[in-house]
Design an enzyme around this catalytic site. Structure first.
Site, PDB file in Angstrom:
ATOM      1  N   CYS A   1      22.186  14.547  37.830  1.00  0.00           N
ATOM      2  CA  CYS A   1      20.832  14.214  37.379  1.00  0.00           C
ATOM      3  C   CYS A   1      19.683  14.804  38.189  1.00  0.00           C
ATOM      4  O   CYS A   1      18.850  15.498  37.616  1.00  0.00           O
ATOM      5  CB  CYS A   1      20.705  12.717  37.249  1.00  0.00           C
ATOM      6  SG  CYS A   1      21.732  12.159  35.871  1.00  0.00           S
TER       7      CYS A   1
ATOM      8  N   ASN B   1      12.855  10.247  38.959  1.00  0.00           N
ATOM      9  CA  ASN B   1      13.928  11.026  39.583  1.00  0.00           C
ATOM     10  C   ASN B   1      13.361  12.107  40.494  1.00  0.00           C
ATOM     11  O   ASN B   1      13.876  12.344  41.586  1.00  0.00           O
ATOM     12  CB  ASN B   1      14.821  11.664  38.507  1.00  0.00           C
ATOM     13  CG  ASN B   1      15.973  10.747  38.114  1.00  0.00           C
ATOM     14  OD1 ASN B   1      16.019   9.597  38.538  1.00  0.00           O
ATOM     15  ND2 ASN B   1      16.879  11.242  37.297  1.00  0.00           N
TER      16      ASN B   1
ATOM     17  N   VAL C   1      26.977   6.947  31.429  1.00  0.00           N
ATOM     18  CA  VAL C   1      25.933   5.998  31.013  1.00  0.00           C
ATOM     19  C   VAL C   1      26.377   5.216  29.778  1.00  0.00           C
ATOM     20  O   VAL C   1      26.184   3.997  29.701  1.00  0.00           O
ATOM     21  CB  VAL C   1      24.607   6.743  30.752  1.00  0.00           C
ATOM     22  CG1 VAL C   1      23.581   5.837  30.111  1.00  0.00           C
ATOM     23  CG2 VAL C   1      24.057   7.277  32.056  1.00  0.00           C
TER      24      VAL C   1
ATOM     25  N   ARG D   1      30.062  16.491  39.915  1.00  0.00           N
ATOM     26  CA  ARG D   1      29.064  17.403  39.328  1.00  0.00           C
ATOM     27  C   ARG D   1      27.969  17.712  40.363  1.00  0.00           C
ATOM     28  O   ARG D   1      27.397  16.806  40.946  1.00  0.00           O
ATOM     29  CB  ARG D   1      28.470  16.785  38.052  1.00  0.00           C
ATOM     30  CG  ARG D   1      29.472  16.717  36.909  1.00  0.00           C
ATOM     31  CD  ARG D   1      28.858  16.105  35.651  1.00  0.00           C
ATOM     32  NE  ARG D   1      28.665  14.666  35.761  1.00  0.00           N
ATOM     33  CZ  ARG D   1      28.211  13.899  34.765  1.00  0.00           C
ATOM     34  NH1 ARG D   1      27.902  14.435  33.592  1.00  0.00           N
ATOM     35  NH2 ARG D   1      28.062  12.600  34.933  1.00  0.00           N
TER      36      ARG D   1
ATOM     37  N   LYS E   1      39.233  10.955  25.144  1.00  0.00           N
ATOM     38  CA  LYS E   1      38.551   9.877  25.865  1.00  0.00           C
ATOM     39  C   LYS E   1      38.657   8.567  25.085  1.00  0.00           C
ATOM     40  O   LYS E   1      38.966   7.512  25.646  1.00  0.00           O
ATOM     41  CB  LYS E   1      37.073  10.261  26.058  1.00  0.00           C
ATOM     42  CG  LYS E   1      36.327   9.371  26.997  1.00  0.00           C
ATOM     43  CD  LYS E   1      34.884   9.785  27.141  1.00  0.00           C
ATOM     44  CE  LYS E   1      34.662  10.836  28.196  1.00  0.00           C
ATOM     45  NZ  LYS E   1      33.248  11.109  28.450  1.00  0.00           N
TER      46      LYS E   1
HETATM   47  N1  LIG Z   1      25.104   9.789  35.032  1.00  0.00           N
HETATM   48  C1  LIG Z   1      24.114   9.027  35.417  1.00  0.00           C
HETATM   49  O1  LIG Z   1      24.179   8.401  36.466  1.00  0.00           O
HETATM   50  C2  LIG Z   1      22.873   8.880  34.600  1.00  0.00           C
HETATM   51  C3  LIG Z   1      22.640   9.697  33.501  1.00  0.00           C
HETATM   52  N2  LIG Z   1      21.483   9.553  32.775  1.00  0.00           N
HETATM   53  C4  LIG Z   1      21.267  10.372  31.583  1.00  0.00           C
HETATM   54  O2  LIG Z   1      22.111   9.858  30.538  1.00  0.00           O
HETATM   55  C5  LIG Z   1      22.577  10.923  29.720  1.00  0.00           C
HETATM   56  C6  LIG Z   1      24.098  10.906  29.685  1.00  0.00           C
HETATM   57  O3  LIG Z   1      24.583  11.201  30.963  1.00  0.00           O
HETATM   58  P1  LIG Z   1      26.124  10.996  31.354  1.00  0.00           P
HETATM   59  O4  LIG Z   1      26.599   9.697  30.824  1.00  0.00           O
HETATM   60  O5  LIG Z   1      26.225  11.261  32.802  1.00  0.00           O
HETATM   61  O6  LIG Z   1      26.792  12.183  30.513  1.00  0.00           O
HETATM   62  P2  LIG Z   1      28.344  12.438  30.254  1.00  0.00           P
HETATM   63  O7  LIG Z   1      28.503  13.887  30.148  1.00  0.00           O
HETATM   64  O8  LIG Z   1      29.155  11.657  31.245  1.00  0.00           O
HETATM   65  O9  LIG Z   1      28.601  11.770  28.823  1.00  0.00           O
HETATM   66  C7  LIG Z   1      28.101  12.256  27.615  1.00  0.00           C
HETATM   67  C8  LIG Z   1      29.119  11.929  26.519  1.00  0.00           C
HETATM   68  O10 LIG Z   1      28.555  12.262  25.251  1.00  0.00           O
HETATM   69  C9  LIG Z   1      29.613  12.753  24.438  1.00  0.00           C
HETATM   70  N3  LIG Z   1      29.059  13.463  23.278  1.00  0.00           N
HETATM   71  C10 LIG Z   1      28.501  14.688  23.227  1.00  0.00           C
HETATM   72  N4  LIG Z   1      28.088  14.959  21.964  1.00  0.00           N
HETATM   73  C11 LIG Z   1      28.371  13.881  21.213  1.00  0.00           C
HETATM   74  C12 LIG Z   1      28.166  13.542  19.843  1.00  0.00           C
HETATM   75  N5  LIG Z   1      27.568  14.375  18.995  1.00  0.00           N
HETATM   76  N6  LIG Z   1      28.600  12.341  19.397  1.00  0.00           N
HETATM   77  C13 LIG Z   1      29.220  11.482  20.243  1.00  0.00           C
HETATM   78  N7  LIG Z   1      29.430  11.741  21.554  1.00  0.00           N
HETATM   79  C14 LIG Z   1      29.000  12.913  22.041  1.00  0.00           C
HETATM   80  C15 LIG Z   1      30.441  13.601  25.388  1.00  0.00           C
HETATM   81  O11 LIG Z   1      31.742  13.842  24.881  1.00  0.00           O
HETATM   82  C16 LIG Z   1      30.422  12.730  26.644  1.00  0.00           C
HETATM   83  O12 LIG Z   1      31.516  11.826  26.673  1.00  0.00           O
HETATM   84  C17 LIG Z   1      21.962  12.207  30.308  1.00  0.00           C
HETATM   85  O13 LIG Z   1      20.759  12.475  29.624  1.00  0.00           O
HETATM   86  C18 LIG Z   1      21.671  11.821  31.742  1.00  0.00           C
HETATM   87  O14 LIG Z   1      20.622  12.581  32.291  1.00  0.00           O
HETATM   88  C19 LIG Z   1      20.543   8.595  33.065  1.00  0.00           C
HETATM   89  C20 LIG Z   1      20.745   7.745  34.133  1.00  0.00           C
HETATM   90  C21 LIG Z   1      21.918   7.809  34.983  1.00  0.00           C
HETATM   91  O1  LIG Z   2      19.061   9.771  36.295  1.00  0.00           O
HETATM   92  C1  LIG Z   2      20.079   9.589  36.909  1.00  0.00           C
HETATM   93  O2  LIG Z   2      21.159  10.072  36.603  1.00  0.00           O
HETATM   94  C2  LIG Z   2      20.125   8.727  38.124  1.00  0.00           C
HETATM   95  O3  LIG Z   2      19.945   9.611  39.263  1.00  0.00           O
HETATM   96  C3  LIG Z   2      20.006   8.946  40.521  1.00  0.00           C
HETATM   97  O4  LIG Z   2      21.258   8.274  40.666  1.00  0.00           O
HETATM   98  P1  LIG Z   2      22.593   9.025  41.142  1.00  0.00           P
HETATM   99  O5  LIG Z   2      22.410  10.492  41.000  1.00  0.00           O
HETATM  100  O6  LIG Z   2      23.722   8.370  40.436  1.00  0.00           O
HETATM  101  O7  LIG Z   2      22.779   8.641  42.675  1.00  0.00           O
HETATM  102  P2  LIG Z   2      21.759   8.496  43.919  1.00  0.00           P
HETATM  103  O8  LIG Z   2      22.141   7.310  44.685  1.00  0.00           O
HETATM  104  O9  LIG Z   2      20.352   8.598  43.516  1.00  0.00           O
HETATM  105  O10 LIG Z   2      22.143   9.783  44.783  1.00  0.00           O
HETATM  106  C4  LIG Z   2      21.852  11.092  44.323  1.00  0.00           C
HETATM  107  C5  LIG Z   2      22.124  12.085  45.440  1.00  0.00           C
HETATM  108  O11 LIG Z   2      21.154  11.960  46.481  1.00  0.00           O
HETATM  109  C6  LIG Z   2      21.804  11.833  47.748  1.00  0.00           C
HETATM  110  N1  LIG Z   2      20.961  10.990  48.613  1.00  0.00           N
HETATM  111  C7  LIG Z   2      20.554   9.761  48.207  1.00  0.00           C
HETATM  112  C8  LIG Z   2      19.734   8.993  49.003  1.00  0.00           C
HETATM  113  C9  LIG Z   2      19.313   9.481  50.246  1.00  0.00           C
HETATM  114  O12 LIG Z   2      18.561   8.836  51.014  1.00  0.00           O
HETATM  115  N2  LIG Z   2      19.727  10.718  50.634  1.00  0.00           N
HETATM  116  C10 LIG Z   2      20.553  11.486  49.849  1.00  0.00           C
HETATM  117  O13 LIG Z   2      20.895  12.623  50.234  1.00  0.00           O
HETATM  118  C11 LIG Z   2      23.167  11.215  47.424  1.00  0.00           C
HETATM  119  O14 LIG Z   2      24.096  11.469  48.435  1.00  0.00           O
HETATM  120  C12 LIG Z   2      23.487  11.916  46.113  1.00  0.00           C
HETATM  121  O15 LIG Z   2      24.044  13.189  46.361  1.00  0.00           O
HETATM  122  C13 LIG Z   2      18.908   7.889  40.571  1.00  0.00           C
HETATM  123  O16 LIG Z   2      18.986   7.193  41.820  1.00  0.00           O
HETATM  124  C14 LIG Z   2      19.053   6.900  39.426  1.00  0.00           C
HETATM  125  O17 LIG Z   2      17.969   5.979  39.443  1.00  0.00           O
HETATM  126  C15 LIG Z   2      19.041   7.676  38.113  1.00  0.00           C
HETATM  127  O18 LIG Z   2      19.269   6.785  37.035  1.00  0.00           O
END
Ligand SMILES: NC(=O)C1=CN([C@@H]2O[C@H](COP(=O)(O)OP(=O)(O)OC[C@H]3O[C@@H](n4cnc5c(N)ncnc54)[C@H](O)[C@@H]3O)[C@@H](O)[C@H]2O)C=CC1
Ligand SMILES: O=C(O)[C@H]1O[C@H](OP(=O)(O)OP(=O)(O)OC[C@H]2O[C@@H](n3ccc(=O)[nH]c3=O)[C@H](O)[C@@H]2O)[C@H](O)[C@@H](O)[C@@H]1O
Length: 449
Positions: free
Chosen positions: A260, A208, A11, A327, A35
């Site tokens: 997530c 979600n 993110v 993950r 990184k």
């Molecule tokens: N991955 C996704 O698709 C989405 C994630 N989110 C939310 O966004 C948040 C972040 O998720 P991701 O990006 O997937 O996590 P991630 O694990 O990929 O990245 C988190 C980063 O924060 C860094 N970090 C940890 N402690 C730190 C500190 N004290 N100072 C600076 N950097 C630090 C880590 O080294 C890592 O690079 C979570 O709360 C997640 O639920 C929301 C929408 C979509």
């Molecule tokens: O909070 C988050 O991290 C994000 O979580 C999901 O996004 P993401 O997990 O990246 O991907 P999705 O496209 O939602 O798929 C999630 C999982 O559901 C599965 N899925 C999705 C859609 C579907 O119809 N059926 C199904 O099994 C996908 O294969 C995957 O394993 C949400 O779609 C995002 O809006 C949100 O920001």
């Protein structure tokens, strides 16, 4: 505006690059030195379509930088985004320790009139706690604002989702905070919702959970379809045309994974349980999702008999296509369950080509992965599996079974392939196709306009 993004993960990097693309001066910060060094030397820590081009463009324009040191970027900022991971703790609650550690360390660096924007997904009440911590901690705290701006991007389409979201949610407790958020996102024309901090937090978690519930609903119906010999394709297509239901997130298959949905559902259930509320619907959502793996194994056993000493090819390791993220991927659980029942596994994924912790044969060639196999199981719906050479696949396989655990292949085309190459095609909630049994016409639905 000058913006610091703390936490350069999936993110954080997308947020930093997109905000730079929108014209802001951005520094992405992370505690992970490797990184940051990788990014500084032109490398990419994640694979996400469109992200690298946007990053290179922003770097060339001098709008995007990286650092392990937050102090300069935070103290000179107009806004600081926190995009730190909030994984599940053992109790199921969100583990906010990394987030709080970042809040503690940057608090003294925040400038007067600063804005701290929490983008991480957090339980309702967290941002108010951060705000009150800063109020007590800082001398000029009355002029520091906290906001919550949850992120709704999906991995695999993260850049597009960030720049053109269905909505932007601005949770805050002061007009100044709302106004600064409006300024940051001014070029994005999506609907903008202003609400309180706790409401913004709950909008994210409830969204979600709802999407996960929709997936489990489709999976539950697909099991019924299997039992009745009915096609889930026609059922969800017919349901989805009702605008109140909508067609998205109704794809039955191997279930949801990723960093997530599983952890956000746990966190919501844990939050509610503190209030003595039993979130039965969400618990059922989780339970249906867990059962997907068992159902896939049962389908294989019905087709092949005991899986002991059988060779199974798993196509796809990532939790969804167009990402390198494994993950909570259903594919990992399928691999370990196959190992438990004594099967030999060969794995192919277009992006994940090395995974030492998984004790399986991982090859970089789809057909090599299927050589000598009794069954190919498609677990992740990568587009390239739509273009398989079925004749070649059947030639290298020992037996003839294909389980499409994502229902990604067209049944009419597979009927032709089954007849031509002697394949047995199975999927989730759709009638199986054998070499001598043409497609069941009840599965076809024509929309007349
Ligand atoms: N991955 C996704 O698709 C989405 C994630 N989110 C939310 O966004 C948040 C972040 O998720 P991701 O990006 O997937 O996590 P991630 O694990 O990929 O990245 C988190 C980063 O924060 C860094 N970090 C940890 N402690 C730190 C500190 N004290 N100072 C600076 N950097 C630090 C880590 O080294 C890592 O690079 C979570 O709360 C997640 O639920 C929301 C929408 C979509
Ligand atoms: O909070 C988050 O991290 C994000 O979580 C999901 O996004 P993401 O997990 O990246 O991907 P999705 O496209 O939602 O798929 C999630 C999982 O559901 C599965 N899925 C999705 C859609 C579907 O119809 N059926 C199904 O099994 C996908 O294969 C995957 O394993 C949400 O779609 C995002 O809006 C949100 O920001």
């Amino acid at each position: 505006m000058k913006i610091a993004v703390i936490g350069t993960g999936y993110v954080g990097l997308v947020t930093g690059a997109s905000l730079a693309h929108l014209g802001h001066q951005v520094v992405c910060i992370d505690v992970d030195k490797d990184k940051i060094m990788l990014l500084q030397s032109g490398g990419m820590p994640i694979w996400e379509p469109g992200l690298e081009d946007m990053i290179r463009d922003a770097e060339l324009k001098g709008m995007l930088d990286y650092s392990t040191d937050a102090s300069a970027a935070v103290s000179g900022s107009d806004a600081v985004f926190l995009t730190i991971g909030t994984p599940s703790s053992e109790s199921g609650e969100a583990d906010l320790s990394a987030l709080w550690s970042a809040v503690h360390s940057i608090a003294p660096m925040l400038p007067d009139n600063g804005l701290l924007i929490i983008k991480s997904t957090v339980p309702s009440g967290t941002c108010e706690q951060i705000e009150s911590y800063l109020r007590k901690r800082l001398p000029f705290s009355s002029r520091i604002a906290v906001a919550h701006n949850p992120e709704f991007l999906r991995q695999g389409s993260a850049v597009r989702d960030f720049l053109a979201p269905d909505r932007l949610v601005f949770g805050a407790s002061s007009p100044e905070a709302y106004n600064r958020l409006e300024e940051i996102y001014a070029p994005i024309k999506s609907p903008k919702i202003r609400c309180g901090l706790s409401e913004a937090e709950l909008i994210k978690c409830a969204s979600n959970a709802f999407l996960a519930m929709k997936i489990s609903y489709a999976n539950m119906m697909s099991d019924l379809c299997d039992a009745l010999g009915v096609s889930i394709d026609a059922v969800v297509e017919g349901m989805g045309l009702d605008r109140r239901i909508g067609s998205e997130f109704l794809s039955a298959g191997a279930g949801y994974g990723g960093s997530c949905f599983p952890k956000d559902l746990h966190a919501l259930i844990a939050l509610a349980s503190r209030e003595h509320l039993d979130m039965e619907l969400l618990k059922a959502t989780e339970s249906i999702n867990r059962q997907r793996i068992q159902i896939i194994i049962q389908k294989l056993e019905t087709a092949l008999g005991s899986l002991e000493d059988k060779t199974v090819t798993v196509y796809g390791l990532t939790f969804k296509p167009n990402t390198d993220d494994i993950r909570e991927s259903p594919a990992l659980r399928i691999c370990s369950m196959l190992q438990e029942v004594g099967a030999r596994i060969m794995v192919y994924d277009p992006v994940v080509t090395c995974l030492p912790e998984l004790q399986v044969d991982l090859t970089v060639d789809m057909y090599a992965a299927a050589t000598g196999s009794d069954c190919v199981v498609i677990v992740t719906d990568w587009d390239q599996f739509r273009h398989l050479d079925w004749g070649r696949l059947r030639q290298v396989m020992r037996s003839s079974y294909v389980l499409d655990a994502r229902n990604m292949l067209d049944t009419a085309e597979m009927a032709v392939n089954c007849e031509r190459y002697g394949l047995h095609y199975m999927s989730m909630g759709r009638p199986s196709i054998t070499p001598d049994c043409p497609i069941n016409n009840r599965a076809e639905m024509t929309i007349m306009t």
